[in-house]
Design a protein around this motif. Structure first.
Motif, PDB file in Angstrom:
ATOM      1  N   SER A   1       2.938  15.174  -8.043  1.00  0.00           N
ATOM      2  CA  SER A   1       1.448  14.869  -8.479  1.00  0.00           C
ATOM      3  C   SER A   1       1.269  13.600  -9.576  1.00  0.00           C
ATOM      4  O   SER A   1       0.343  12.922  -9.414  1.00  0.00           O
ATOM      5  CB  SER A   1       0.628  16.130  -8.916  1.00  0.00           C
ATOM      6  OG  SER A   1       1.111  16.706  -9.904  1.00  0.00           O
ATOM      7  N   GLY A   2       2.043  13.897 -10.455  1.00  0.00           N
ATOM      8  CA  GLY A   2       1.991  12.962 -11.428  1.00  0.00           C
ATOM      9  C   GLY A   2       2.330  11.496 -11.105  1.00  0.00           C
ATOM     10  O   GLY A   2       1.496  10.568 -11.296  1.00  0.00           O
ATOM     11  N   ASP A   3       3.301  11.323 -10.179  1.00  0.00           N
ATOM     12  CA  ASP A   3       3.437  10.056  -9.654  1.00  0.00           C
ATOM     13  C   ASP A   3       2.611   9.454  -8.915  1.00  0.00           C
ATOM     14  O   ASP A   3       1.940   8.380  -8.692  1.00  0.00           O
ATOM     15  CB  ASP A   3       4.941   9.877  -8.798  1.00  0.00           C
ATOM     16  CG  ASP A   3       5.946  10.293  -9.592  1.00  0.00           C
ATOM     17  OD1 ASP A   3       5.985  10.036 -10.664  1.00  0.00           O
ATOM     18  OD2 ASP A   3       7.027  10.711  -9.246  1.00  0.00           O
ATOM     19  N   VAL A   4       1.834  10.428  -7.956  1.00  0.00           N
ATOM     20  CA  VAL A   4       0.769  10.123  -6.924  1.00  0.00           C
ATOM     21  C   VAL A   4      -0.376   9.731  -7.774  1.00  0.00           C
ATOM     22  O   VAL A   4      -1.031   8.717  -7.389  1.00  0.00           O
ATOM     23  CB  VAL A   4       0.753  11.215  -5.854  1.00  0.00           C
ATOM     24  CG1 VAL A   4      -0.718  10.862  -5.046  1.00  0.00           C
ATOM     25  CG2 VAL A   4       1.828  11.503  -5.128  1.00  0.00           C
ATOM     26  N   ILE A   5      -0.647  10.438  -8.812  1.00  0.00           N
ATOM     27  CA  ILE A   5      -1.877  10.168  -9.623  1.00  0.00           C
ATOM     28  C   ILE A   5      -1.923   8.765 -10.239  1.00  0.00           C
ATOM     29  O   ILE A   5      -2.631   7.850 -10.442  1.00  0.00           O
ATOM     30  CB  ILE A   5      -2.245  11.274 -10.748  1.00  0.00           C
ATOM     31  CG1 ILE A   5      -2.916  12.470  -9.615  1.00  0.00           C
ATOM     32  CG2 ILE A   5      -3.360  10.964 -11.643  1.00  0.00           C
ATOM     33  CD1 ILE A   5      -2.995  13.825 -10.573  1.00  0.00           C
ATOM     34  N   SER A   6      -0.607   8.613 -11.047  1.00  0.00           N
ATOM     35  CA  SER A   6      -0.350   7.184 -11.747  1.00  0.00           C
ATOM     36  C   SER A   6      -0.438   6.167 -10.770  1.00  0.00           C
ATOM     37  O   SER A   6      -1.278   5.199 -11.175  1.00  0.00           O
ATOM     38  CB  SER A   6       1.223   7.398 -12.156  1.00  0.00           C
ATOM     39  OG  SER A   6       1.131   8.365 -13.230  1.00  0.00           O
TER      40      SER A   6
ATOM     41  N   ARG B   1      -4.069   1.533  -7.819  1.00  0.00           N
ATOM     42  CA  ARG B   1      -4.663   1.272  -6.369  1.00  0.00           C
ATOM     43  C   ARG B   1      -4.987   2.550  -5.744  1.00  0.00           C
ATOM     44  O   ARG B   1      -4.300   3.428  -5.738  1.00  0.00           O
ATOM     45  CB  ARG B   1      -3.685   0.304  -5.819  1.00  0.00           C
ATOM     46  CG  ARG B   1      -2.370   0.587  -5.577  1.00  0.00           C
ATOM     47  CD  ARG B   1      -1.478  -0.367  -4.815  1.00  0.00           C
ATOM     48  NE  ARG B   1      -0.184   0.149  -4.956  1.00  0.00           N
ATOM     49  CZ  ARG B   1       0.972  -0.641  -5.496  1.00  0.00           C
ATOM     50  NH1 ARG B   1       0.418  -2.066  -5.756  1.00  0.00           N
ATOM     51  NH2 ARG B   1       2.216  -0.213  -5.403  1.00  0.00           N
ATOM     52  N   PRO B   2      -5.971   2.500  -4.648  1.00  0.00           N
ATOM     53  CA  PRO B   2      -6.122   3.460  -3.884  1.00  0.00           C
ATOM     54  C   PRO B   2      -4.606   3.926  -2.932  1.00  0.00           C
ATOM     55  O   PRO B   2      -3.734   2.953  -2.493  1.00  0.00           O
ATOM     56  CB  PRO B   2      -6.845   3.004  -2.776  1.00  0.00           C
ATOM     57  CG  PRO B   2      -7.778   2.020  -3.500  1.00  0.00           C
ATOM     58  CD  PRO B   2      -6.624   1.456  -4.278  1.00  0.00           C
ATOM     59  N   VAL B   3      -4.364   5.184  -2.474  1.00  0.00           N
ATOM     60  CA  VAL B   3      -3.042   5.691  -2.101  1.00  0.00           C
ATOM     61  C   VAL B   3      -3.826   6.511  -0.903  1.00  0.00           C
ATOM     62  O   VAL B   3      -4.730   7.355  -0.842  1.00  0.00           O
ATOM     63  CB  VAL B   3      -1.993   6.411  -2.891  1.00  0.00           C
ATOM     64  CG1 VAL B   3      -1.655   5.616  -3.853  1.00  0.00           C
ATOM     65  CG2 VAL B   3      -2.770   7.584  -3.525  1.00  0.00           C
TER      66      VAL B   3
ATOM     67  N   HIS C   1       0.836  -1.234   0.035  1.00  0.00           N
ATOM     68  CA  HIS C   1       0.110  -0.095  -0.086  1.00  0.00           C
ATOM     69  C   HIS C   1       0.862   1.165  -0.139  1.00  0.00           C
ATOM     70  O   HIS C   1       1.997   1.396   0.678  1.00  0.00           O
ATOM     71  CB  HIS C   1      -0.896  -0.023   1.377  1.00  0.00           C
ATOM     72  CG  HIS C   1      -1.794   1.089   1.372  1.00  0.00           C
ATOM     73  ND1 HIS C   1      -2.912   1.359   0.689  1.00  0.00           N
ATOM     74  CD2 HIS C   1      -1.824   2.383   2.068  1.00  0.00           C
ATOM     75  CE1 HIS C   1      -3.562   2.409   0.964  1.00  0.00           C
ATOM     76  NE2 HIS C   1      -2.837   2.838   1.839  1.00  0.00           N
ATOM     77  N   GLU C   2       0.698   1.999  -0.792  1.00  0.00           N
ATOM     78  CA  GLU C   2       1.312   3.181  -1.036  1.00  0.00           C
ATOM     79  C   GLU C   2       0.676   4.366  -0.085  1.00  0.00           C
ATOM     80  O   GLU C   2      -0.508   4.717  -0.081  1.00  0.00           O
ATOM     81  CB  GLU C   2       1.528   3.736  -2.413  1.00  0.00           C
ATOM     82  CG  GLU C   2       2.229   2.948  -3.299  1.00  0.00           C
ATOM     83  CD  GLU C   2       3.860   2.860  -2.817  1.00  0.00           C
ATOM     84  OE1 GLU C   2       4.389   3.654  -2.575  1.00  0.00           O
ATOM     85  OE2 GLU C   2       4.369   1.525  -3.123  1.00  0.00           O
ATOM     86  N   THR C   3       1.571   5.190   0.711  1.00  0.00           N
ATOM     87  CA  THR C   3       1.289   6.232   1.359  1.00  0.00           C
ATOM     88  C   THR C   3       2.125   7.623   0.890  1.00  0.00           C
ATOM     89  O   THR C   3       3.365   7.403   0.631  1.00  0.00           O
ATOM     90  CB  THR C   3       1.441   6.250   2.783  1.00  0.00           C
ATOM     91  OG1 THR C   3       0.648   4.927   3.241  1.00  0.00           O
ATOM     92  CG2 THR C   3       1.194   7.274   3.694  1.00  0.00           C
TER      93      THR C   3
ATOM     94  N   ASP D   1       4.229  15.610  -0.770  1.00  0.00           N
ATOM     95  CA  ASP D   1       4.395  14.612  -2.238  1.00  0.00           C
ATOM     96  C   ASP D   1       3.629  14.887  -3.061  1.00  0.00           C
ATOM     97  O   ASP D   1       3.655  14.926  -4.039  1.00  0.00           O
ATOM     98  CB  ASP D   1       4.408  13.152  -1.525  1.00  0.00           C
ATOM     99  CG  ASP D   1       5.608  12.664  -0.583  1.00  0.00           C
ATOM    100  OD1 ASP D   1       6.562  13.193  -0.793  1.00  0.00           O
ATOM    101  OD2 ASP D   1       5.285  11.671   0.090  1.00  0.00           O
ATOM    102  N   LEU D   2       2.174  14.930  -2.637  1.00  0.00           N
ATOM    103  CA  LEU D   2       1.116  15.460  -3.658  1.00  0.00           C
ATOM    104  C   LEU D   2       1.330  16.601  -4.263  1.00  0.00           C
ATOM    105  O   LEU D   2       1.215  16.870  -5.591  1.00  0.00           O
ATOM    106  CB  LEU D   2      -0.255  15.298  -2.872  1.00  0.00           C
ATOM    107  CG  LEU D   2      -1.192  15.660  -3.939  1.00  0.00           C
ATOM    108  CD1 LEU D   2      -1.517  14.404  -4.824  1.00  0.00           C
ATOM    109  CD2 LEU D   2      -2.564  15.684  -2.617  1.00  0.00           C
TER     110      LEU D   2
END
Length: 84
Positions: free
Chosen positions: A15-20, A25-27, A3-5, A10-11
């Motif tokens: 943001s591109g990495d987080v959205i990808s 899967r939910p983060v 699970h990613e947090t 970071d967001l």
């Protein structure tokens, strides 16, 4: 699959990495090291709204991979609880 947090910083910065990641899967998005938000795909969101959930079962019936993910999530939760 762990699970990613991500933090709110970071967001903002990645943001591109987080959205990808959220498309896969939910983060969890944290603020001051506390979980505050969950970012998930529209498909996951619509499934939640419709009341459809993924297959349920017992610990004995789940795959080794899924059991490992559950154990990792519990460890993360316990670690975060200690930090509070």
């Amino acid at each position: 699959m762990a699970h990613e947090t991500y933090s709110t910083s970071d967001l903002s910065r990645r943001s591109g990495d987080v959205i990808s990641e959220a498309l896969r899967r939910p983060v969890t998005i944290t603020q001051r090291r506390k979980p505050r938000l969950v970012l998930l795909s529209i498909e996951d969101y619509e499934r939640l709204l419709s009341g459809r959930s993924q297959r349920s079962g017992t610990l004995e019936s789940m795959s080794d991979e899924l059991l490992e993910e559950v154990e990792e999530a519990i460890a993360v939760y316990a670690e975060e609880a200690e930090d509070r």
